[in-house]
Write a protein that holds these residues in place. Sequence first.
Motif, mmCIF file in Angstrom:
data_model
loop_
_atom_site.group_PDB
_atom_site.id
_atom_site.type_symbol
_atom_site.label_atom_id
_atom_site.label_comp_id
_atom_site.label_asym_id
_atom_site.label_seq_id
_atom_site.Cartn_x
_atom_site.Cartn_y
_atom_site.Cartn_z
ATOM 1 N N LEU A 201 0.732 3.698 7.023
ATOM 2 C CA LEU A 201 -0.602 3.683 6.438
ATOM 3 C C LEU A 201 -1.461 2.597 7.078
ATOM 4 O O LEU A 201 -0.954 1.715 7.772
ATOM 5 C CB LEU A 201 -0.491 3.470 4.927
ATOM 6 C CG LEU A 201 0.338 4.538 4.200
ATOM 7 C CD1 LEU A 201 0.758 4.039 2.832
ATOM 8 C CD2 LEU A 201 -0.441 5.831 4.093
ATOM 9 N N GLU A 202 -2.741 2.662 6.852
ATOM 10 C CA GLU A 202 -3.651 1.696 7.470
ATOM 11 C C GLU A 202 -3.430 0.294 6.914
ATOM 12 O O GLU A 202 -2.929 0.109 5.797
ATOM 13 C CB GLU A 202 -5.098 2.116 7.282
ATOM 14 C CG GLU A 202 -5.631 2.003 5.867
ATOM 15 C CD GLU A 202 -7.108 2.369 5.785
ATOM 16 O OE1 GLU A 202 -7.914 1.429 5.630
ATOM 17 O OE2 GLU A 202 -7.451 3.546 5.875
ATOM 18 N N ILE B 161 0.831 -1.196 0.000
ATOM 19 C CA ILE B 161 0.000 0.000 0.000
ATOM 20 C C ILE B 161 0.874 1.257 0.000
ATOM 21 O O ILE B 161 0.481 2.309 -0.533
ATOM 22 C CB ILE B 161 -0.981 0.009 1.199
ATOM 23 C CG1 ILE B 161 -1.937 1.219 1.138
ATOM 24 C CG2 ILE B 161 -0.236 -0.034 2.517
ATOM 25 C CD1 ILE B 161 -2.820 1.268 -0.063
ATOM 26 N N ALA B 162 2.075 1.175 0.571
ATOM 27 C CA ALA B 162 2.994 2.310 0.555
ATOM 28 C C ALA B 162 3.436 2.624 -0.867
ATOM 29 O O ALA B 162 3.535 3.794 -1.259
ATOM 30 C CB ALA B 162 4.206 2.013 1.438
ATOM 31 N N ALA B 163 3.708 1.582 -1.651
ATOM 32 C CA ALA B 163 4.111 1.792 -3.046
ATOM 33 C C ALA B 163 3.018 2.494 -3.830
ATOM 34 O O ALA B 163 3.284 3.420 -4.611
ATOM 35 C CB ALA B 163 4.449 0.453 -3.695
ATOM 36 N N GLU B 164 1.793 2.073 -3.628
ATOM 37 C CA GLU B 164 0.681 2.663 -4.382
ATOM 38 C C GLU B 164 0.375 4.096 -3.938
ATOM 39 O O GLU B 164 0.055 4.957 -4.754
ATOM 40 C CB GLU B 164 -0.572 1.804 -4.244
ATOM 41 C CG GLU B 164 -0.722 0.762 -5.320
ATOM 42 C CD GLU B 164 -0.751 1.364 -6.712
ATOM 43 O OE1 GLU B 164 -1.571 2.273 -6.968
ATOM 44 O OE2 GLU B 164 0.049 0.935 -7.553
ATOM 45 N N VAL C 138 -7.132 5.718 0.582
ATOM 46 C CA VAL C 138 -5.953 5.913 1.433
ATOM 47 C C VAL C 138 -5.090 7.046 0.885
ATOM 48 O O VAL C 138 -4.616 7.916 1.632
ATOM 49 C CB VAL C 138 -5.150 4.608 1.543
ATOM 50 C CG1 VAL C 138 -3.791 4.860 2.197
ATOM 51 C CG2 VAL C 138 -5.927 3.570 2.340
ATOM 52 N N PHE C 139 -4.886 7.046 -0.417
ATOM 53 C CA PHE C 139 -4.105 8.129 -1.020
ATOM 54 C C PHE C 139 -4.754 9.486 -0.767
ATOM 55 O O PHE C 139 -4.085 10.442 -0.353
ATOM 56 C CB PHE C 139 -3.952 7.898 -2.515
ATOM 57 C CG PHE C 139 -3.631 9.152 -3.279
ATOM 58 C CD1 PHE C 139 -2.397 9.774 -3.123
ATOM 59 C CD2 PHE C 139 -4.569 9.732 -4.126
ATOM 60 C CE1 PHE C 139 -2.097 10.960 -3.803
ATOM 61 C CE2 PHE C 139 -4.287 10.902 -4.804
ATOM 62 C CZ PHE C 139 -3.050 11.524 -4.639
ATOM 63 N N GLU C 140 -6.041 9.589 -1.007
ATOM 64 C CA GLU C 140 -6.726 10.879 -0.857
ATOM 65 C C GLU C 140 -6.711 11.363 0.590
ATOM 66 O O GLU C 140 -6.583 12.567 0.848
ATOM 67 C CB GLU C 140 -8.152 10.768 -1.383
ATOM 68 C CG GLU C 140 -8.210 10.605 -2.894
ATOM 69 C CD GLU C 140 -9.622 10.404 -3.425
ATOM 70 O OE1 GLU C 140 -10.566 10.339 -2.602
ATOM 71 O OE2 GLU C 140 -9.789 10.302 -4.661
#
Length: 518
Positions: free
Chosen positions: A383-384, A182-185, A418-420
């Motif tokens: 991140l979550e 999720i960090a990469a994305e 998550v990004f937003e």
Amino acid sequence: MNSDGAPSAGGAGSAAAATSEPLNPYVVSGTKANADALARAGYDLLEGNASGKFGIVATAKQAAALRAQGMTVQAPLGTAARAGARAAAGLLDNPTYGFDVFRPWNLTAAPCPTDPTCDTRSLKQIYDDLAKANRDIVTRVVYGRSQNTGQELVAYKVTSKRGSKRKPTVLYNSVQHAREWIAAETNRRLFDYVVTNKNNRGTAIPGILMSTEVWFVPIVNPDGYDYTFQSKATRLWRKNLRDVDGDGQITSVDGVDPNRNWEVKWNYDLEGSSADSTSETYHGTAGDSESEVAALDALTARIRPKFQIDYHSFGSLILYPEGWQVETLATDGPLFTALAGDDQDPAIPNYDPDVSAELYTVNGDITDNALTKYGTQAVTVELEGGSGDGVGGTQDNDNAFAPGGFNFQDSEADVQRVFEENLAYALDFAKSAKDPANPVSHIGNVAPNFVPTAFTESTGSPQVVEVNAKRSLGRVTVNYRINNGRVRTAPTREFAGGEKYGHPGVYYHKLRGTVRGA
């Protein structure tokens, strides 16, 4: 090779003998092993790497013949260990199991589970294509090579060619720990947002690019990250792919945790990292021993970021220095807390902002290193974690895990959310780079001029008092009154810091004065 995959020639035996025995992948190494010798023997090399390890396909008799010639040949491997051996030889396979959202860095993704026509470009290709389409603002920078496979370590500088020629920098990096997809994305979407909004006056991006260089390191640990796409057995790999014991394969005794390998406070104690190579937090043999760390440290030294976000998962946390000792807030803490917010009003909704060691004590980590060596106001965003039902590629089967923890659900909507949720906080850093002492907070916080050190009981006269003050204020004077008497003044001087407390900051410094007459 002939059509059945056996070597077509060589002293290891005839083709007929080769076809009567099962073929297995092996890793060949040693002083006698070289590409020319193996090729002359009729082996179709899978690939070799700079450390002199070569992947071949052979029978057991052929492997024995090579050993007799003085070469080291690793035994046939099972599914998980086979991936490890290929990794040690620089031979990571393209994934055979796909995801709707997540992509490897330098490998071709497998087809998406729900859309056979989906984009299967690697993350590296996605970044490169976007960079090529935006050459007016993006510069691709190769800053080193990875520890195991020798692949490029790549950064992308994004800035307008207009504006000052000497701009402050901000750095966003992700995936020191291989399994944190999720960090990469999140980092990729931030790069995409900045680049695609370069001319959008309805956003802050044009102004940011005029005043600031925005740097992205998409994958700090590309070997380890691509390794997590090999199989379910490797999905939760954390470290890089250093072959610690030199046996030609990656097993539980191998790999170094990049985020325990940074020079500052490296191996300070065995609570914040481990000297055992089987540990997930193995710190390596020396600070900056790993090429992924040494190369990024050199890049950081060159660009000197004013701010940095190091993306991880999972935990929904905003963590800032110090990390090496419990409850020790860096002298520049007022900047960190102004940007991160507090439990009642965090800068990222539903995240918990606090000093780094709240999660656990860590030494040799990137944020302490960046702050101490380069004055970079660096934070870790955890991140979550994954949750909910299995979707897309996150089905609990022989190929992948169901969502939970490091396994974030394979859902475009959830990843985009998550990004937003993280976007405004990330942009605060870019907006603040031109005047770090007065950071921009989207939740309205202001970095205070003074943070006094409170105490409830005096030691009498003389009494030392302390304040954490912005350096930009210049000379600071103590003003005090005892028992409603007249206001008195006293000078202050900078506290140089002790072994474990109070090291001078970049934008703040601890000042001490003396109150007398109490």
